[in-house]
Each structure stands twice: as structure tokens, then as C-alpha cells.
Design an enzyme around this catalytic site. Structure first.
Site, PDB file in Angstrom:
ATOM      1  N   LYS A   1      -1.397   3.653   0.244  1.00  0.00           N
ATOM      2  CA  LYS A   1      -2.654   4.151  -0.330  1.00  0.00           C
ATOM      3  C   LYS A   1      -2.641   5.678  -0.446  1.00  0.00           C
ATOM      4  O   LYS A   1      -3.120   6.230  -1.424  1.00  0.00           O
ATOM      5  CB  LYS A   1      -3.830   3.699   0.539  1.00  0.00           C
ATOM      6  CG  LYS A   1      -5.187   3.961  -0.077  1.00  0.00           C
ATOM      7  CD  LYS A   1      -6.262   3.184   0.671  1.00  0.00           C
ATOM      8  CE  LYS A   1      -7.497   2.988  -0.173  1.00  0.00           C
ATOM      9  NZ  LYS A   1      -8.269   4.198  -0.377  1.00  0.00           N
TER      10      LYS A   1
ATOM     11  N   ASP B   1     -12.232  11.442   8.378  1.00  0.00           N
ATOM     12  CA  ASP B   1     -10.953  10.741   8.260  1.00  0.00           C
ATOM     13  C   ASP B   1      -9.970  11.159   9.347  1.00  0.00           C
ATOM     14  O   ASP B   1      -9.372  10.330  10.026  1.00  0.00           O
ATOM     15  CB  ASP B   1     -10.328  10.984   6.877  1.00  0.00           C
ATOM     16  CG  ASP B   1     -11.030  10.154   5.812  1.00  0.00           C
ATOM     17  OD1 ASP B   1     -11.863   9.308   6.183  1.00  0.00           O
ATOM     18  OD2 ASP B   1     -10.742  10.354   4.621  1.00  0.00           O
TER      19      ASP B   1
ATOM     20  N   ASP C   1      -4.042   5.057  -4.618  1.00  0.00           N
ATOM     21  CA  ASP C   1      -5.328   5.576  -5.083  1.00  0.00           C
ATOM     22  C   ASP C   1      -5.179   6.396  -6.369  1.00  0.00           C
ATOM     23  O   ASP C   1      -5.991   6.288  -7.285  1.00  0.00           O
ATOM     24  CB  ASP C   1      -5.989   6.446  -3.996  1.00  0.00           C
ATOM     25  CG  ASP C   1      -6.818   5.587  -3.042  1.00  0.00           C
ATOM     26  OD1 ASP C   1      -6.468   4.411  -2.864  1.00  0.00           O
ATOM     27  OD2 ASP C   1      -7.808   6.106  -2.489  1.00  0.00           O
TER      28      ASP C   1
ATOM     29  N   GLU D   1     -12.330   1.743   4.270  1.00  0.00           N
ATOM     30  CA  GLU D   1     -11.419   0.676   3.861  1.00  0.00           C
ATOM     31  C   GLU D   1     -11.668  -0.606   4.660  1.00  0.00           C
ATOM     32  O   GLU D   1     -11.478  -1.711   4.195  1.00  0.00           O
ATOM     33  CB  GLU D   1      -9.966   1.119   4.021  1.00  0.00           C
ATOM     34  CG  GLU D   1      -9.449   2.000   2.902  1.00  0.00           C
ATOM     35  CD  GLU D   1      -9.898   3.448   2.982  1.00  0.00           C
ATOM     36  OE1 GLU D   1     -10.810   3.770   3.777  1.00  0.00           O
ATOM     37  OE2 GLU D   1      -9.326   4.263   2.225  1.00  0.00           O
TER      38      GLU D   1
ATOM     39  N   HIS E   1      -4.698   2.195   5.414  1.00  0.00           N
ATOM     40  CA  HIS E   1      -3.592   3.129   5.649  1.00  0.00           C
ATOM     41  C   HIS E   1      -3.755   3.942   6.919  1.00  0.00           C
ATOM     42  O   HIS E   1      -2.796   4.185   7.648  1.00  0.00           O
ATOM     43  CB  HIS E   1      -3.445   4.050   4.434  1.00  0.00           C
ATOM     44  CG  HIS E   1      -4.710   4.791   4.078  1.00  0.00           C
ATOM     45  ND1 HIS E   1      -4.741   6.126   3.786  1.00  0.00           N
ATOM     46  CD2 HIS E   1      -6.009   4.387   3.993  1.00  0.00           C
ATOM     47  CE1 HIS E   1      -5.979   6.506   3.522  1.00  0.00           C
ATOM     48  NE2 HIS E   1      -6.771   5.466   3.638  1.00  0.00           N
ATOM     49  N   ARG E   2      -4.977   4.364   7.202  1.00  0.00           N
ATOM     50  CA  ARG E   2      -5.157   5.237   8.376  1.00  0.00           C
ATOM     51  C   ARG E   2      -4.969   4.484   9.695  1.00  0.00           C
ATOM     52  O   ARG E   2      -4.532   5.050  10.684  1.00  0.00           O
ATOM     53  CB  ARG E   2      -6.514   5.937   8.339  1.00  0.00           C
ATOM     54  CG  ARG E   2      -6.658   6.823   7.133  1.00  0.00           C
ATOM     55  CD  ARG E   2      -7.552   8.017   7.315  1.00  0.00           C
ATOM     56  NE  ARG E   2      -7.668   8.678   6.023  1.00  0.00           N
ATOM     57  CZ  ARG E   2      -6.734   9.474   5.502  1.00  0.00           C
ATOM     58  NH1 ARG E   2      -5.634   9.737   6.176  1.00  0.00           N
ATOM     59  NH2 ARG E   2      -6.897  10.000   4.315  1.00  0.00           N
TER      60      ARG E   2
ATOM     61  N   ASN F   1      -8.762  -0.595  -4.148  1.00  0.00           N
ATOM     62  CA  ASN F   1      -9.625  -0.221  -3.033  1.00  0.00           C
ATOM     63  C   ASN F   1      -9.778   1.298  -2.994  1.00  0.00           C
ATOM     64  O   ASN F   1      -9.926   1.892  -1.939  1.00  0.00           O
ATOM     65  CB  ASN F   1      -9.028  -0.750  -1.718  1.00  0.00           C
ATOM     66  CG  ASN F   1     -10.077  -0.822  -0.603  1.00  0.00           C
ATOM     67  OD1 ASN F   1     -11.268  -0.657  -0.856  1.00  0.00           O
ATOM     68  ND2 ASN F   1      -9.635  -1.055   0.616  1.00  0.00           N
TER      69      ASN F   1
END
Ligand SMILES: Nc1ncnc2c1ncn2[C@@H]1O[C@H](COP(=O)(O)OP(=O)(O)O)[C@@H](O)[C@H]1O
Ligand SMILES: Nc1ccn([C@@H]2O[C@H](COP(=O)(O)OP(=O)(O)O)[C@@H](O)[C@H]2O)c(=O)n1
Length: 643
Positions: A411, A315, A49, A343, A386-387, A92
Site C-alpha cells: 500500500k 499514523d 494507493d 484501514e 500495511h502499518r 482501499n
């Protein structure tokens, strides 16, 4: 596809210095670029990012210099980007796309902004509507309301009031607010609908203030930027550690004993996601916080389920979804509709993957309910999110699992899994490799019994594959055919019994014919690949003893103890001879010796996972030893290695 296999975890403890916050990093970069003067940005997050943002700023003519490590120098442009025409690719990265859209729409140039396919599915219409109210000329190059966008020079209307929706993504308001000083006018922003993710707006306001622009605010309803506001570099800016990234490690401590300490964020943080620690405390975790650190420990008796409005920690709340696997009762996470436009559709993705490992999940438009149940191994898809990858690493406390495409963590946290490995301890493995009839099986099974560990006879899987292929009429050298058989093996191990498609095959797989077949199919790379995860799922608590040819080298490279067990070929042939005679089979010693030497040669010379003593394996020569002596030696080495 790349994957990472995680063993079941035993415990977690240790300290992690967090990478820089993604949200703060990209805000600081943009404001440093828009400011008067040079800014030294320290502890910037190194990730996809931020790379997208740095690339974009460079393309816009901003002076960007890497000072080494996580430190950068940005030469601000005083509100006027030097490059007036550019096409920017922003991957993204929502934290790059939204604020750059706003800033560039008001910058008087001609710009095209694009991203990956998923970025083109993430709504941006509310931000564009807000910018159009100011007079900006923004058009959609694809679908109405979504990137890619074309921004053209336009006359910005003075003294306006802009309305922007606050209930889809707070990034629209963030983008607008950060861009408003470029108008030179007094502009007020009215938020329509209930503003979500308010803590992210706090980060925006705090970062703008750091660069000299104070936003006047009327609760969460109206924000005003006064005429004449200009960004001015504060000189040096330190980026806080990422509070969302902290959530994984705190959860590890809360599940795996702890203490796990994170450094870089704490009580004084401007990031809303530090509130994750409070949510974890509600689940029973023992949390301590200092100005820039936090620790988490597991409560006696384990975590308990919560019913939580997660709007303030969108998040980090994802981490609660996998922590819920370890909480007594049903965990409900509410007010998380924004997950659907991240995402990936994170509610759907989370529900699908949690179900794979056995959890009972109910999902709604803006909530998810999770009830843990007996966990089972599965391959987890991560949806380029990623999460998802980081959240599911926690599930390894429940079961061994496979994380597909683990590098998507780049990311925000490129070395996440390396850090994860430093603070977690896996269920221990003793790997015993060696040639045929050296005594691996006898020794491994006894060591496992002595320690209360599970036992994996990996050779049996190659034997079962050879037998199943033979029964299906597939030749042992048909790599794709045999690999398909290996991938679909319907085998159940119960105690000493082995069943293939429901039929007992313990003896059928031990014939010399199948021994030769096993060593042939074992030389085929696709077959070994197909059996990889099937072996690794044996790596559960309290521990495992595995025997074979590549236990220590390929299947369990992190084994606590690796033993290479051997004996002379003559001794081994004699052992095999006695074993067969005792079982009532006919046998011939010279033939057995020749067979065994042939198999040794094939196993040692094959290209994949050849039979050999690895540098980190201890040699146990058993020609002169009894089984009991060999077992005792392995147990002694293990107690030495694990102390
Ligand atoms: N140290 C030893 N001394 C004598 N016989 C042994 C020893 N280790 C194993 N054996 C015997 O040798 C035979 C083959 O052992 P096994 O465990 O099946 O070997 P592998 O799994 O390496 O093929 C068995 O009958 C076992 O009882
Ligand atoms: N981890 C393993 C285990 C067995 N094998 C293969 O499978 C065959 C049968 O394995 P096994 O362990 O049952 O054989 P023995 O050592 O009992 O003769 C071996 O000859 C190897 O070719 C392997 O390649 N890798």
C-alpha cells in the site's frame, strides 16, 4: 496465506533512502491533473494507493506518462476532466477516494466511486454533507454515510459557507479544500468540532500553494478559497520521502542500537509525522536531524515508557505502540480515536496482536496502554493494513515471529521487508545438515555449548511426530492426519529431556522403528510445512545451532554458516552400531547399514527439502575425524564467517 518468518533481531544500523510520501504523492497527482499545464512529478511513491490514483486519473482522461523510475508526467486539464462519465475503483486508498469524491462532485460529470469491502466501511458522510451544502448531487449506493457513491452534475451555489466536521478524519477537509477552486467562487469552510491530524492539513495547504492557490485561514476554524483561484503547474515537483515510513527505521535504530539514518525527510519536511522523532526522543532515543535526513540511536539503559497525546501523528504513533514493547513501564497513547476508522480498527487490531506476543494491553475508545512482558513467538495477523505489518517487524527484537500476509505493505512501501533486512542483523544461526549418523547431533550440541547458543535437533521433531502419530493410531502415510499431529505436537524440551504430552520420550524416539517412521513422515510436504514455524522460533539470541537435513536450505536460509557434515555409509553404520550397543540396545551391523542406506535414499530422493549439499554449504567429511576435530573445524569456520 503467505507469511514471513522473522528471526529474533540482534541489532540495527545503516541508511535507508525513503520512498515518496503517500500523502504528498496523491495530493500532487490530483492537483497536477486539475492544473493548467504539464507537471513532471519526481520521486513519486510507487504503491497501491498511488496506482489507484494514477488509474483513476487516466480513466478521467488525464494524460499520464511514466517517465521511468519514480518519475511521471501529468498533463493537467485546467479544472475540467475530459471524461464526463466513469466508474472508478479505488481499492482501499483513502488518500485517493476522499479528494476524488470532492473534486468529481464539483466537476459536472456523472461518476461512480467504489472500493474494496473495507473502503465501504470507512465513513464519508461528513464530506458528502459538506459537498451537498455547496449544491453537489451525491448519493449513496450502499449504506447511508459510506461508499460506494454516485456523483451527478449539479449547479454549484455561489459564495457559500460550508461546515465540515473536523473530528473524524482530516481527509474530509483536505478533499473539500483541494476541490474548492473548481467552483470558481469564493467559498469558506468552517470546521465543526476539534480538528484532528492538523499536520495533514498543513500538507494540503502547502501543496495547494505549490500549485498557485493560497488558502486564507483563520486559525484552524475557517479556511477561505477566493473566487478566481486556479491551479497552475509549477513545472517540476519533487515528492518528499514518507515521514510515516521513516518511523519504522528510526524506531529500529532506537531499539537496536543504531545509528539508523533515513534520507528524504528531515527538519525542513512539510509532513507532520516528522514529529514522530520527537516522540521517540521522549522515550529516550538519541535523535539527530538535518534538513532532509534523521538518525536514531538507542539510549544507554534502554527506552522508557511515555504518556503521549498522539493526535498530531496518528499514523506514525502506531510505531510507538510496538516500540513500547522495549520501553520500561507502561506506554499510553492518547487521542487516537481516528485509528478506529483507518484501514482496519487499528486500536483493536494493535491490542489483539500485541497480546499474542505477551504484552499487557488496555484499550479504550480513543487510547491504548501497553506494558511489555516476557515475549513469546506468535503469528501476527495484519488485517490488510500495511502499518500493522511494518509496526510488528519491530517486535522481532523481542521474539521470533511470523507476519501473515506481509505483502500488504505494498500500500505504501512495497519493498519494506527488503530494506528492513538491509539494516537489521538477526540472531546468528549455524546450520548443520547431513545424512544419518554422520555426527551432526554430537557436533552441533558441542558447538552450541562452546558458543553459549541454543541447539535445535530438528530430527527429533520428525521422530516425535512419527511417535505421536503411532500412538494416536494414525498411519505414517496419512498426510493430513500426520500434519495435524505435527501442528499440535505437545512437546517440551528441557536440557536433554524431551517430553511428549508430559511423558519422557528421549529413548522412545530413537528406536529403529521410529527412525524409519520419522523419515517417512518427513517426506510429506504438509508435515514439513506444519513444523516450519516451530523450528524457526528457535532462532533467538544469542544464537542457534540447528542440525537436520534442511537447516541451511529451507529453515534458516540466512544462516551465517552452513555445514554439510558427512562420512562414508560404512563409518556411519559403525558409529550407529556402537552408539546403540553403548545404550544397551541390541544391534546388527549389516542391518543397520542397509537401513541407513535406505533412509539416505529416501531423504535424498524426496521432492521437498531433499538431503543434499547446498551450493553455499561447506563440506565436512568426518570419516577420518574425531568429534573434537569436527567441532573445532566448525568453530573455526564460524569465527571466520562472523568476523
Ligand atoms: N567424527 C566422529 N568420529 C567418530 N564417531 C563419531 C563422530 N561423530 C559422531 N560420532 C558418533 O557417531 C554416533 C552418531 O552421531 P550423531 O551425532 O548421533 O549423528 P547424527 O546426528 O548425524 O545422526 C554417535 O555415537 C557419535 O558419538
Ligand atoms: N531437518 C530434518 C531433520 C530430520 N529429517 C528426517 O527425520 C529423520 C530423523 O532425523 P534425525 O536427524 O533424528 O536422524 P539421524 O540423522 O539421527 O538418523 C531423518 O531420516 C529425516 O528423514 C528431515 O527430514 N529434516
Amino acid at each position: 496465506m503467505e507469511f514471513l518468518d522473522l528471526p529474533q533481531l540482534l541489532s540495527a544500523a545503516g541508511t535507508v533512502r525513503l520512498p515518496g510520501s503517500k500523502s504528498i504523492s496523491n495530493r500532487v497527482l490530483l492537483l497536477a491533473a486539475l492544473a493548467d499545464g504539464e507537471t513532471e512529478v519526481r520521486d513519486l511513491l510507487a504503491s497501491d494507493d498511488t496506482e489507484r490514483m494514477l488509474d483513476a486519473l487516466q480513466a478521467l482522461g488525464i494524460g499520464v506518462t511514466h517517465l521511468g523510475g519514480e518519475n511521471w508526467k501529468i498533463v493537467g486539464c485546467g479544472g475540467a476532466f475530459p471524461v464526463k462519465q466513469a466508474e472508478l475503483f479505488l481499492g482501499n486508498a483513502g488518500t485517493a477516494f476522499r479528494p476524488l469524491t470532492a473534486a468529481l462532485a464539483l466537476a459536472g460529470g456523472d461518476y461512480v466511486l467504489k472500493g474494496v469491502a473495507r473502503m465501504h466501511e470507512r465513513p464519508i458522510g461528513d464530506l458528502v454533507d459538506g459537498l451537498r451544502q455547496l449544491g453537489a448531487d451525491v448519493s449513496y449506493l450502499g449504506n447511508e454515510g459510506y461508499p460506494p457513491l454516485h456523483l451527478k452534475p449539479a449547479t454549484i451555489r455561489p459564495d457559500g459557507v460550508v461546515s465540515v466536521r473536523g473530528d473524524v478524519s482530516s481527509q474530509f477537509l483536505t478533499g473539500l479544500l483541494m476541490a474548492l477552486p473548481l467552483t470558481g467562487q469564493t467559498v469558506a469552510v468552517d470546521v465543526v468540532g476539534e480538528l484532528i491530524s492538523k499536520p495533514y492539513i498543513e500538507i494540503t495547504l502547502a501543496t495547494m500553494a505549490r500549485f498557485g492557490v493560497v488558502v486564507e485561514r483563520d486559525g484552524w476554524q475557517r479556511f477561505t478559497v477566493r473566487a478566481g483561484s486556479r491551479y497552475v503547474s509549477p513545472g517540476t515537483v519533487y515528492v518528499e520521502g514518507d515521514a510515516s515510513s521513516a518511523s519504522y527505521f528510526l524506531a529500529l535504530g532506537a531499539i537496536g542500537g543504531g545509528p539508523v539514518r533515513v534520507e528524504g525527510v528531515g527538519r525542513d519536511s512539510i509532513q507532520g509525522d516528522v514529529k514522530f522523532a520527537e516522540a521517540l526522543a521522549q522515550m529516550g532515543a538519541i535523535i539527530e536531524t538535518g534538513p532532509n535526513w534523521m538518525t536514531a540511536c538507542a539510549p544507554q539503559g534502554g527506552l522508557i515508557a511515555v504518556d503521549l497525546d498522539c493526535n498530531h501523528i496518528p499514523d506514525a504513533a502506531m510505531t510507538l505502540a510496538t516500540a513500547a514493547l522495549f520501553a520500561k513501564g507502561t506506554t499510553t497513547l492518547r487521542n487516537i480515536a481516528s485509528w478506529r476508522v483507518k484501514e482496519t480498527d487499528r486500536i483493536a487490531a494493535m491490542a489483539t496482536e500485541l497480546r499474542k506476543i505477551g504484552a499487557v494491553v488496555e484499550e479504550g475508545a480513543d487510547f491504548i496502554k501497553i506494558t511489555p512482558s516476557t515475549a513469546r513467538p506468535a503469528a501476527i495477523d495484519t488485517y490488510d493494513d500495511h502499518r500493522m505489518a511494518m509496526c510488528f517487524s519491530l517486535a522481532a527484537f523481542a521474539t521470533p515471529l511470523r507476519i501473515n500476509d506481509p505483502k500488504c505493505v505494498a500500500k505504501t512501501f512495497p519493498d519494506y521487508f527488503e530494506r528492513f533486512a538491509t539494516v537489521t542483523r538477526a540472531a546468528p544461526v549455524i546450520a548443520i545438515d547431513g545424512p544419518s549418523a554422520s555426527g551432526k547431533g554430537s557436533v552441533a550440541a558441542r558447538v552450541a555449548a562452546a558458543l553459549g547458543f541454543a541447539y535445535l535437533d530438528s530430527g527429533a521433531l520428525y521422530r516425535l511426530t512419527a511417535l505421536a502419530a503411532q500412538r494416536a493410531g494414525i498411519a505414517w502415510d496419512d498426510e493430513a492426519g500426520v500434519a495435524a499431529i505435527a501442528a499440535g505436537l505437545d512437546v517440551v524440551f528441557t536440557g536433554e529431556d524431551i517430553r511428549l504430552a508430559g511423558v519422557l520420550v528421549g529413548d522412545a524416539i530413537r528406536t529403529e522403528d521410529i527412525s524409519a517412521g520419522a523419515s517417512k513422515v518427513a517426506a510429506l510436504p504438509a508435515v514439513r510445512e506444519a513444523l516450519l514455524f516451530r523450528q524457526r522460533v528457535f532462532n533467538t539470541l544469542p544464537g542457534l545451532v540447528g542440525d537436520g537435513r534442511d537447516m541451511g536450505s529451507v529453515i534458516f536460509p540466512r544462516a551465517v554458516l552452513k555445514v554439510f557434515l558427512t562420512a562414508t555409509a560404512e563409518a556411519r553404520a559403525e558409529r550407529r552400531y556402537k552408539q546403540l550397543i553403548e545404550k544397551g540396545f541390541s544391534a546388527n551391523l549389516p542391518d543397520l547399514l542397509a537401513d541407513l542406506q535406505q533412509r539416505d535414499a529416501r531423504d535424498s530422493q524426496r521432492s521437498v527439502a531433499p538431503l543434499r549439499q547446498e551450493a553455499d554449504a561447506r563440506l565436512l567429511e568426518t570419516t577420518q575425524l574425531t568429534i573434537e576435530q569436527a567441532v573445532k573445524q566448525v568453530l573455526d569456520w564460524y569465527s571466520e564467517a562472523s568476523s
